[in-house]
Enzyme design. Structure first.
Site, mmCIF file in Angstrom:
data_model
loop_
_atom_site.group_PDB
_atom_site.id
_atom_site.type_symbol
_atom_site.label_atom_id
_atom_site.label_comp_id
_atom_site.label_asym_id
_atom_site.label_seq_id
_atom_site.Cartn_x
_atom_site.Cartn_y
_atom_site.Cartn_z
ATOM 1 N N ALA A 1 0.896 -0.903 -0.477
ATOM 2 C CA ALA A 1 0.036 0.538 -0.089
ATOM 3 C C ALA A 1 1.130 1.631 0.453
ATOM 4 C CB ALA A 1 -0.828 -0.144 0.819
ATOM 5 N N GLU B 1 -1.715 -9.046 -0.616
ATOM 6 C CA GLU B 1 -2.580 -9.265 -0.864
ATOM 7 C C GLU B 1 -3.750 -9.341 -1.574
ATOM 8 O OE1 GLU B 1 -1.994 -6.495 2.886
ATOM 9 O OE2 GLU B 1 -3.843 -8.531 4.345
HETATM 10 N N1 DAK Z 1 4.325 3.399 -0.707
HETATM 11 C C1 DAK Z 1 5.421 4.567 -1.623
HETATM 12 N N2 DAK Z 1 6.571 4.792 -2.245
HETATM 13 C C2 DAK Z 1 6.870 3.334 -1.834
HETATM 14 C C3 DAK Z 1 6.461 2.210 -1.552
HETATM 15 C C4 DAK Z 1 5.190 1.750 -1.395
HETATM 16 N N3 DAK Z 1 4.669 1.108 -0.674
HETATM 17 N N4 DAK Z 1 7.278 1.015 -1.903
HETATM 18 C C5 DAK Z 1 8.172 1.941 -2.866
HETATM 19 N N5 DAK Z 1 8.153 2.347 -2.576
HETATM 20 C C6 DAK Z 1 8.811 3.730 -3.621
HETATM 21 C C7 DAK Z 1 10.065 4.981 -2.616
HETATM 22 O O1 DAK Z 1 9.585 5.606 -2.006
HETATM 23 C C8 DAK Z 1 11.284 5.391 -4.389
HETATM 24 O O2 DAK Z 1 10.321 6.531 -4.360
HETATM 25 P P1 DAK Z 1 11.663 7.581 -4.023
HETATM 26 O O3 DAK Z 1 12.048 8.355 -2.713
HETATM 27 O O4 DAK Z 1 12.326 7.208 -5.133
HETATM 28 O O5 DAK Z 1 10.430 9.312 -4.782
HETATM 29 C C9 DAK Z 1 10.314 4.278 -5.086
HETATM 30 O O6 DAK Z 1 8.974 3.925 -4.928
HETATM 31 C C10 DAK Z 1 11.815 3.475 -5.292
HETATM 32 O O7 DAK Z 1 12.191 2.650 -4.067
HETATM 33 P P2 DAK Z 1 12.894 2.407 -4.105
HETATM 34 O O8 DAK Z 1 14.129 3.290 -3.750
HETATM 35 O O9 DAK Z 1 13.161 1.825 -2.441
HETATM 36 O O10 DAK Z 1 13.834 1.060 -4.076
HETATM 37 P P3 DAK Z 1 14.768 -0.009 -4.108
HETATM 38 O O11 DAK Z 1 14.981 -0.657 -5.273
HETATM 39 O O12 DAK Z 1 15.732 0.281 -2.951
HETATM 40 O O13 DAK Z 1 13.822 -1.188 -2.817
HETATM 41 C C11 DAK Z 1 12.221 -2.137 -2.199
HETATM 42 C C12 DAK Z 1 12.954 -1.581 -3.254
HETATM 43 C C13 DAK Z 1 10.736 -2.436 -2.505
HETATM 44 C C14 DAK Z 1 12.589 -3.034 -0.796
HETATM 45 C C15 DAK Z 1 11.849 -0.819 -1.164
HETATM 46 O O14 DAK Z 1 10.753 0.248 -2.341
HETATM 47 C C16 DAK Z 1 10.830 -1.148 0.530
HETATM 48 O O15 DAK Z 1 11.166 -1.261 1.020
HETATM 49 N N6 DAK Z 1 9.423 -0.557 -0.052
HETATM 50 C C17 DAK Z 1 8.195 -1.125 0.806
HETATM 51 C C18 DAK Z 1 7.883 -1.786 1.448
HETATM 52 C C19 DAK Z 1 6.724 -1.762 2.030
HETATM 53 O O16 DAK Z 1 7.188 -1.529 3.027
HETATM 54 N N7 DAK Z 1 5.162 -1.701 1.970
HETATM 55 C C20 DAK Z 1 4.481 -1.575 2.478
HETATM 56 C C21 DAK Z 1 4.148 -2.392 3.992
HETATM 57 S S1 DAK Z 1 2.790 -2.089 4.678
HETATM 58 C C22 DAK Z 1 -4.358 -0.521 5.215
HETATM 59 C C23 DAK Z 1 -4.438 -1.291 4.224
HETATM 60 C C24 DAK Z 1 -3.629 -1.976 4.265
HETATM 61 C C25 DAK Z 1 -2.050 -1.637 4.027
HETATM 62 C C26 DAK Z 1 -1.952 0.011 4.637
HETATM 63 C C27 DAK Z 1 -2.762 -0.028 5.225
HETATM 64 N N8 DAK Z 1 -5.442 1.258 4.665
HETATM 65 C C28 DAK Z 1 -6.972 -0.024 4.852
HETATM 66 C C29 DAK Z 1 -5.764 1.691 5.759
HETATM 67 C C30 DAK Z 1 -0.909 -2.121 4.038
HETATM 68 C C31 DAK Z 1 0.252 -1.546 3.827
HETATM 69 C C32 DAK Z 1 0.889 -2.677 3.096
HETATM 70 O O17 DAK Z 1 1.468 -2.562 2.448
#
Ligand code: DAK
Length: 256
Positions: free
Chosen positions: A66, A114
């Site tokens: 997300a 998901e």
């Molecule tokens: N959201 C927003 N931006 C994201 C993102 C995300 N989930 N994942 C990556 N990006 C963005 C990065 O911020 C970066 O943007 P800039 O800094 O260039 O502006 C760009 O995509 C490229 O990412 P990286 O530079 O980080 O790329 P790397 O190859 O170095 O790393 C990575 C890739 C996938 C390991 C890393 O990007 C990463 O760890 N990303 C986040 C993974 C993560 O934690 N995802 C979220 C999980 S929690 C809800 C329901 C469900 C949820 C939430 C709320 N409600 C009903 C309210 C679910 C929550 C989740 O999914």
């Protein structure tokens, strides 16, 4: 018409691409709304479409979760309301009457995994990485992950993934039963399409009924055995049943 998704028709298959590669296809609200709209309208009503593939744009990600920048502002009430609505979107895919396969072409994390779990089947490229890292952000999965991952891989492996927040690779995902097949990145869409094509020669009515019966067994308010009995009985009254049996007896291919 859409800002964050692209839909392309590959013969009888609709290829739905999440198209925010700059943000690794992170699911913001608008993207989820567009996915919901597509499943509610054109993918459902267009009878030329027999199956759907969901994939991510670019080389790196299916969907990296997300959109963190968007959900970081939510309050408890907003979080709960959005989870409820988000579950509705995922359920629309989960209960879709035509087969839906996630073609996982890279990172499938959090809400991205998901989304893949809500699909009926999953095919992953060898380089794919899958995980539910929500606990790293002080959250738990909010789009059905705690339930659907457990149904697929069992409680022990699901809890290992959810509590550690660690990613697993395609090989482990295949061994654990999280994905149906793995393949080279170049062949991901063709392999996924081939899997769908095996279903296109079959009765669309029977396919929809089978999805419903399987899902009914996994729902808390539904009885899978009852649904099977009902749907099985109903099938005898369908033109597809008569066509299928006649084709068998006259040694020809059925034309459903
Ligand atoms: N959201 C927003 N931006 C994201 C993102 C995300 N989930 N994942 C990556 N990006 C963005 C990065 O911020 C970066 O943007 P800039 O800094 O260039 O502006 C760009 O995509 C490229 O990412 P990286 O530079 O980080 O790329 P790397 O190859 O170095 O790393 C990575 C890739 C996938 C390991 C890393 O990007 C990463 O760890 N990303 C986040 C993974 C993560 O934690 N995802 C979220 C999980 S929690 C809800 C329901 C469900 C949820 C939430 C709320 N409600 C009903 C309210 C679910 C929550 C989740 O999914």
């Amino acid at each position: 018409m859409y800002n964050n998704i692209k839909i392309q028709l590959l013969d009888q298959t609709a290829l739905l691409e999440i198209d925010r590669p700059k943000y690794l296809n992170a699911l913001n609200r608008e993207t989820l709304e567009e996915i919901e709209h597509a499943f509610q309208h054109e993918l459902l009503s267009n009878t030329d479409i027999r199956g759907v593939i969901i994939t991510g744009a670019g080389e790196k990600a299916f969907v990296a979760g997300a959109d963190i920048k968007e959900f970081m502002k939510y309050s408890t009430e907003e979080g709960m309301a959005l989870a409820k609505w988000g579950h509705g979107v995922m359920n629309r895919i989960y209960t879709f009457p035509k087969p839906v396969i996630a073609a996982i072409n890279g990172y499938a994390l959090g809400g991205g995994l998901e989304l893949a779990l809500a699909c009926h089947m999953r095919v992953a490229s060898n380089s794919a990485k899958m995980g539910l890292p929500e606990v790293s952000l002080g959250l738990i999965p909010g789009y059905g992950g705690t339930q659907r991952l457990t149904q697929l891989v069992g409680r022990g492996k699901a809890l290992e993934m959810i509590l550690s927040g660690e990613m697993i690779d395609a090989e482990d995902a295949n061994q654990w039963g999280l994905v149906n097949y793995t393949t080279n990145s170049d062949e991901l869409i063709s392999k996924t399409t081939d899997l769908l094509k095996k279903m296109y020669g079959k009765s669309a009515h029977a396919i929809a009924a089978a999805i419903k019966a399987v899902n009914a067994g996994l729902g808390k308010d539904t009885d899978g055995y009852e649904e099977e009995i009902r749907s099985f009985g109903e099938s005898f009254g369908t033109p597809d049943f008569h066509e299928g049996v006649d084709a068998f007896l006259t040694k020809r291919k059925p034309n459903f």
